[in-house]
Enzyme design. Structure first.
Site, PDB file in Angstrom:
ATOM      1  N   LYS A 242     -10.621  -0.760  10.508  1.00 25.52           N
ATOM      2  CA  LYS A 242     -10.790  -1.783   9.646  1.00 25.52           C
ATOM      3  C   LYS A 242     -11.181  -3.018  10.403  1.00 25.52           C
ATOM      4  O   LYS A 242     -11.365  -4.389   9.735  1.00 25.52           O
ATOM      5  CB  LYS A 242      -9.580  -2.211   8.813  1.00 25.52           C
TER       6      LYS A 242
ATOM      7  N   HIS B 296       0.925  -1.122   0.067  1.00 24.50           N
ATOM      8  CA  HIS B 296      -0.056  -0.121   0.127  1.00 24.50           C
ATOM      9  C   HIS B 296       0.868   1.282  -0.024  1.00 24.50           C
ATOM     10  O   HIS B 296       2.007   1.095   0.759  1.00 24.50           O
ATOM     11  CB  HIS B 296      -0.850  -0.087   1.278  1.00 24.50           C
TER      12      HIS B 296
ATOM     13  N   GLN C 154      -4.681  -5.005   6.945  1.00 25.07           N
ATOM     14  CA  GLN C 154      -5.761  -5.959   6.245  1.00 25.07           C
ATOM     15  C   GLN C 154      -5.710  -7.491   6.937  1.00 25.07           C
ATOM     16  O   GLN C 154      -6.348  -8.411   6.520  1.00 25.07           O
ATOM     17  CB  GLN C 154      -5.183  -6.152   4.868  1.00 25.07           C
TER      18      GLN C 154
ATOM     19  N   ASP D  44       3.121  -4.347   8.376  1.00 22.73           N
ATOM     20  CA  ASP D  44       1.621  -3.604   8.240  1.00 22.73           C
ATOM     21  C   ASP D  44       0.255  -4.587   8.237  1.00 22.73           C
ATOM     22  O   ASP D  44       0.240  -5.529   7.209  1.00 22.73           O
ATOM     23  CB  ASP D  44       1.345  -2.850   6.799  1.00 22.73           C
TER      24      ASP D  44
ATOM     25  N   CYS E 295      -5.059   2.402  -4.007  1.00 16.81           N
ATOM     26  CA  CYS E 295      -3.657   2.800  -3.013  1.00 16.81           C
ATOM     27  C   CYS E 295      -2.387   1.835  -3.250  1.00 16.81           C
ATOM     28  O   CYS E 295      -1.579   1.835  -2.310  1.00 16.81           O
ATOM     29  CB  CYS E 295      -3.780   3.190  -1.741  1.00 16.81           C
TER      30      CYS E 295
END
Length: 407
Positions: A227, A124, A204, A201, A365
């Site tokens: 999220k 991302h 997600q 990261d 993104c």
């Protein structure tokens, strides 16, 4: 598709009852943000109605109960990701700020000219741009883990990138554009053989997969509340105590200090050293409600259900004439990206919206990912635990209708 009660779960999300363009809302843009259960919504109202006050600074009653509630969230996050200490949990605005904290507070002091940072080809923008900014400032270089045509990282290529100049590795747990679940433990272990710290990261991943930062032995881990069925404007940076203690503060201001004179300032202890100013208090407090909600259902049950839904959606959409999946990794989580020959993704998205179906179209993104596949973007349907097989059927019918209209 799992054993939990999908109807009860859906009843917890008020927005799922609304209509869009005269059709029942079918929300398949969960990779961008998830909806909030009434337990989280009610908690936001409770905060403002019952305890609204600043945290960490007051001796009066409202300040004390607000502070206690804010710190309960920190401890719940600690348990949720199995951190060793609650002071290793930094409350941030979200994943983007968490990554920028590491780029600024670890990158600037410990990464210099001609040093190298490894990221992956599927990142991302929030895990690309901060490192590019650091490279421009310090004269260091980015090295990119290659990706194959299925959307899987090349681990041999990854190993070949390490040298004595490698100072940090940063990559995503789950690709927001492809749904690929990366072998994070193996990748962390590889980096640690070279004594290189790793930032993951987890934006997600946190809502789909159980995360144990100690089992992973990850050095930094970032994720966002919005999220994972929580409020916007709040997230987490986990960092190992040893590394966080070495890092300077991210911002100056209230709460990150012990003592201030015009001659010198002494910084606060962890975690407050990285939490300058008034935080997004209600979001921080209500993140605990989102964690409680996820725990009440269980991440194992959520994963089982979502995996079944993903398999069903892949099977159904594969029948659409001219449809091609972008990202066909062996290990995926809750994201289906696709293109249809001769049709721009945006046009499909507009027609689906007329049918009440919310998907994301574009580059998500992740422009380098799209460049790698030589496409302008995809249609992305990203799933959550409140989605259903019937919604997948409606999506498939909607895409088929779009194809008939646009061909």
């Amino acid at each position: 598709m799992g054993t939990f009660d999908i109807l009860n779960i859906r009843n917890d999300f008020p927005i799922l009852d609304r209509q869009v363009n005269g059709k029942p809302l079918i929300y398949l843009d969960n990779g961008a943000t998830t909806h909030k259960p009434k337990q989280v919504i009610d908690a936001v109202v409770r905060y403002y109605a019952d305890m609204n006050s600043n945290v960490h600074r007051g001796v009066h009653y409202l300040s004390q109960i607000s502070t206690d509630a804010f710190e309960i969230t920190r401890r719940k996050v600690q348990a949720f990701i199995n951190a060793a200490h609650d002071h290793e949990v930094i409350i941030t605005k979200g994943t983007t700020e968490a990554i920028n904290i590491v780029a600024t507070c670890y990158g600037r002091p410990f990464i210099g000219k001609d040093d190298e940072i490894i990221i992956s080809a599927m990142e991302h923008h929030s895990n690309i741009v901060p490192w590019q900014m650091l490279c421009e400032e310090k004269g260091c270089k980015l090295r990119i883990i290659p990706m194959n045509e299925r959307g899987e990282l090349d681990l041999d290529g990854y190993r070949s990138l390490f040298s004595e100049r490698t100072k940090l590795v940063s990559f995503t747990y789950v690709s927001n554009a492809l749904g690929t679940v990366n072998p994070v433990k193996e990748m962390i272990d590889i980096a640690h053989r070279y004594n290189v710290p790793v930032l993951v990261d987890g934006a997600q991943a946190i809502q789909h997969l159980a995360v144990d930062v100690r089992a992973l032995d990850v050095d930094f881990f970032a994720f966002s509340g919005h999220k994972m069925y929580g409020p916007t404007g709040v997230g987490v940076l986990y960092g190992k105590e040893e590394l966080l203690n070495k890092m300077p503060p991210y911002q100056g201001g209230g709460d990150m200090i012990k003592d201030v004179t015009f001659e010198k300032t002494t910084y606060n202890e962890l975690p407050f050293k990285f939490e300058a100013g008034t935080p997004n208090i209600e979001a921080g407090i209500c993140l605990a409600e989102a964690i409680d909600y996820i725990n009440s259902i269980g991440l194992d049950a959520i994963k089982e259900y979502e995996d079944g839904l993903l398999a069903y959606a892949t099977e159904q959409l594969a029948r659409v004439e001219g449809l091609r999946f972008i990202g066909t990794a062996a290990h995926k989580s809750s994201v289906i990206s696709f293109v249809v020959d001769g049709i721009h993704p945006y046009d499909i998205g507009v027609i689906l919206d007329k049918l009440g179906i919310a998907v994301r179209t574009g580059h998500h993104c992740a422009q380098p990912v799209m460049d790698g596949f030589q496409i302008p973007g995809t249609v992305r349907a990203s799933l959550a635990m409140y989605n259903t097989a019937e919604e997948i059927d409606a999506l498939t019918s909607g895409v088929e209708r779009a194809v008939r209209m646009l061909k």
